[in-house]
Motif scaffolding. Structure first.
Motif, PDB file in Angstrom:
ATOM      1  N   ASN A 315       0.835  -1.208   0.000  1.00  0.00           N
ATOM      2  CA  ASN A 315       0.000   0.000   0.000  1.00  0.00           C
ATOM      3  C   ASN A 315       0.865   1.253   0.000  1.00  0.00           C
ATOM      4  OD1 ASN A 315       0.269  -1.177   2.935  1.00  0.00           O
ATOM      5  ND2 ASN A 315       0.186   1.045   3.158  1.00  0.00           N
ATOM      6  N   ALA A 316       0.239   2.398  -0.296  1.00  0.00           N
ATOM      7  CA  ALA A 316       0.940   3.675  -0.197  1.00  0.00           C
ATOM      8  C   ALA A 316       1.224   3.988   1.267  1.00  0.00           C
ATOM      9  CB  ALA A 316       0.084   4.783  -0.813  1.00  0.00           C
ATOM     10  N   LYS A 317       2.397   4.560   1.518  1.00  0.00           N
ATOM     11  CA  LYS A 317       2.802   4.883   2.893  1.00  0.00           C
ATOM     12  C   LYS A 317       2.310   6.299   3.220  1.00  0.00           C
ATOM     13  CE  LYS A 317       6.869   1.868   2.666  1.00  0.00           C
ATOM     14  NZ  LYS A 317       6.332   0.804   3.533  1.00  0.00           N
ATOM     15  N   THR A 318       1.078   6.385   3.721  1.00  0.00           N
ATOM     16  CA  THR A 318       0.474   7.678   4.019  1.00  0.00           C
ATOM     17  C   THR A 318      -0.243   7.615   5.367  1.00  0.00           C
ATOM     18  OG1 THR A 318      -1.682   7.190   3.014  1.00  0.00           O
ATOM     19  CG2 THR A 318       0.048   8.042   1.554  1.00  0.00           C
ATOM     20  N   ALA A 319      -0.531   8.791   5.931  1.00  0.00           N
ATOM     21  CA  ALA A 319      -1.302   8.847   7.178  1.00  0.00           C
ATOM     22  C   ALA A 319      -2.697   8.282   6.970  1.00  0.00           C
ATOM     23  CB  ALA A 319      -1.376  10.286   7.685  1.00  0.00           C
ATOM     24  N   ALA A 320      -3.233   8.453   5.760  1.00  0.00           N
ATOM     25  CA  ALA A 320      -4.558   7.911   5.461  1.00  0.00           C
ATOM     26  C   ALA A 320      -4.555   6.387   5.520  1.00  0.00           C
ATOM     27  CB  ALA A 320      -5.017   8.384   4.088  1.00  0.00           C
ATOM     28  N   ALA A 321      -3.448   5.767   5.129  1.00  0.00           N
ATOM     29  CA  ALA A 321      -3.338   4.313   5.251  1.00  0.00           C
ATOM     30  C   ALA A 321      -3.394   3.911   6.719  1.00  0.00           C
ATOM     31  CB  ALA A 321      -2.043   3.829   4.603  1.00  0.00           C
ATOM     32  N   VAL A 322      -2.707   4.653   7.562  1.00  0.00           N
ATOM     33  CA  VAL A 322      -2.712   4.376   9.000  1.00  0.00           C
ATOM     34  C   VAL A 322      -4.133   4.463   9.561  1.00  0.00           C
ATOM     35  CG1 VAL A 322      -1.987   5.274  11.252  1.00  0.00           C
ATOM     36  CG2 VAL A 322      -0.331   5.058   9.395  1.00  0.00           C
ATOM     37  N   ARG A 323      -4.905   5.439   9.083  1.00  0.00           N
ATOM     38  CA  ARG A 323      -6.285   5.609   9.559  1.00  0.00           C
ATOM     39  C   ARG A 323      -7.102   4.340   9.354  1.00  0.00           C
ATOM     40  NH1 ARG A 323     -10.764   7.325   6.871  1.00  0.00           N
ATOM     41  NH2 ARG A 323      -9.583   8.064   5.062  1.00  0.00           N
ATOM     42  N   LYS A 324      -6.843   3.627   8.249  1.00  0.00           N
ATOM     43  CA  LYS A 324      -7.552   2.377   7.967  1.00  0.00           C
ATOM     44  C   LYS A 324      -6.889   1.169   8.634  1.00  0.00           C
ATOM     45  CE  LYS A 324     -10.763   3.392   4.666  1.00  0.00           C
ATOM     46  NZ  LYS A 324     -12.129   2.847   4.539  1.00  0.00           N
ATOM     47  N   GLN A 325      -5.576   1.241   8.821  1.00  0.00           N
ATOM     48  CA  GLN A 325      -4.839   0.106   9.377  1.00  0.00           C
ATOM     49  C   GLN A 325      -5.050  -0.050  10.882  1.00  0.00           C
ATOM     50  OE1 GLN A 325      -0.881   1.205   8.170  1.00  0.00           O
ATOM     51  NE2 GLN A 325      -0.954  -0.020   6.291  1.00  0.00           N
TER      52      GLN A 325
END
Length: 423
Positions: A315-325
């Motif tokens: 996945n893309a390494k973004t804060a938005a990814a963290v929000r889902k992870q």
């Protein structure tokens, strides 16, 4: 100085859950775990005294945000329900369920969450680090350096501006382009764009990894008169001489070095996992944390989970990814502690708000394999085009949602998917 002495029994403390890293990923997942079970004893290992909202650094570099709005004291955002160890991790002894710290002490755990972020490898580009902050050499990826980017953008009335992007993976793959578009937009609005030679040097072969968003970006490349150079990797910088060396590779794999003079250089370094991950058995072949794509559990060690920039998932390494992870890790970790099957799945979601001008953003939302995963209403995210509403979201709403939502365990638009094949 890092002590190499073995930890005595008195130096070993035990917590149910130990989280390595107090950035966006570590604090968010701690809050999500606590939301599900307030009786779980959680520790966070984080040496930093300041917490940064890194998605805001691009906006600082474009003159949109003030630098001070992108950081808070770590003590202000560290959850009160965790034990905070202000230490550096030296190694993980997963066979002993133990994390070893720089002061010689250790923490033992029932479940471990690894969220230490990544490492910016400035030294991989010869001469770059000592050149930063002088002679027009800057990087929004460097703490405190975005203000210098904005200073240079305002000062430059003519000349050559170079923007580089290193090989993948990097955090926020669109950020090198964001810096370029915001700079070009400023020069356009101040009547000096025709005096500028803007070059984008991308070590990759395409403008953006998700094809659906490329046409909108290409329109801005044309609008600003940007010269795109693909498979062109920054390898050296001579700050005083204002020269940069790029290694270009043709389709047959032949490479040659090209020196270019500049008036401004926005450089982005290659990136890698922290050494205690990449040099351990926890890493995959690329040196990143070896996780299952959906559960975010380690592929070998069933009581270890990971999320954020250190992850080896695609996945893309973004804060938005963290929000889902974070909710996925929280649900699956709590299930592990109770010997239950893992139900929650992460589908690779990432979001990259591509700031193509001051006032408009192409809001890229996608998952594994580049599959589009729009999560915002269409009035905010109108397909693959630049919109004013997406700018409003990025500039006005997301910082508040980060500080007072995501870090507090409020899982806005982040409900985990259900693993296929499970009831």
């Amino acid at each position: 100085m890092i002590s190499n002495r073995a930890a005595s029994t008195a130096d070993i403390k035990t917590h149910t859950v130990v989280i390595v890293g107090g950035g966006a990923a570590g604090i968010s997942v701690a809050s999500s775990i606590h939301k599900r079970d307030r009786n779980i004893d959680i520790a966070i290992i984080e040496p930093a005294t300041t917490h940064h909202y890194q998605p805001g650094w691009t906006m600082v570099g474009g003159g949109v945000f003030r630098p001070e709005v992108t950081s808070k004291p770590m003590s202000d955002v560290m959850p009160g329900f965790v034990s905070w160890y202000r230490q550096t991790v030296t190694s993980i002894a997963q066979d002993k369920n133990q994390v070893d710290l720089a002061d010689g002490s250790s923490l033992q755990y029932k479940a471990l969450v690894l969220a230490p972020g990544l490492e910016l490898n400035w030294g991989a580009i010869d001469g770059l680090e000592p050149a930063l902050g002088t002679n027009g050499v800057t990087s929004n990826y460097r703490e405190g350096m975005a203000s210098y980017t904005w200073e240079m953008v305002q000062k430059l009335k003519q000349g050559t501006a170079l923007f580089s992007q290193p090989p993948m993976p990097i955090k926020c793959a669109g950020a090198p382009q964001k810096a370029m578009y915001l700079s070009a937009d400023y020069w356009l609005k101040h009547g000096v764009l025709s005096n500028m030679d803007i070059q984008f040097h991308n070590a990759g072969a395409v403008l953006f990894g998700v094809p659906d968003y490329v046409p909108a970006l290409e329109a801005y490349i044309e609008k600003y008169g940007i010269d795109p150079n693909f498979q062109s990797n920054l390898i050296a910088v001579n700050g005083p001489a204002r020269k940069a060396v790029f290694r270009t590779t043709d389709p047959e794999g032949n490479s040659q070095d090209r020196e270019i003079s500049f008036d401004m250089l926005h450089a982005v370094p290659p990136q890698r996992a922290p050494e205690f991950i990449r040099e351990s058995t926890l890493a995959n072949e690329g040196g990143w944390l070896d996780l299952e794509d959906d559960t975010l559990r380690h592929k070998t060690f069933t009581n270890i989970f990971g999320l954020g920039d250190v992850s080896g998932t695609g996945n893309a390494k973004t804060a938005a990814a963290v929000r889902k992870q974070a909710p996925v890790v929280a649900e699956n970790l709590v299930a592990t502690l109770h010997n239950k099957p893992l139900q929650a799945a992460y589908l690779g979601y990432g979001s990259c708000p591509l700031t193509v001008e001051n006032g408009r953003i192409v809001l890229a939302e996608f998952g594994y394999g580049g599959v589009l995963q729009p999560s915002f209403p269409t009035w905010i995210n109108d397909g693959t085009q630049a919109t004013k509403a997406a700018w409003w979201l990025k500039a006005k709403q997301l910082p508040t949602l980060y500080w007072y939502g995501m870090l507090k365990g409020h899982e806005w638009l982040a409900k985990p998917a259900h693993r296929s094949g499970l009831d």
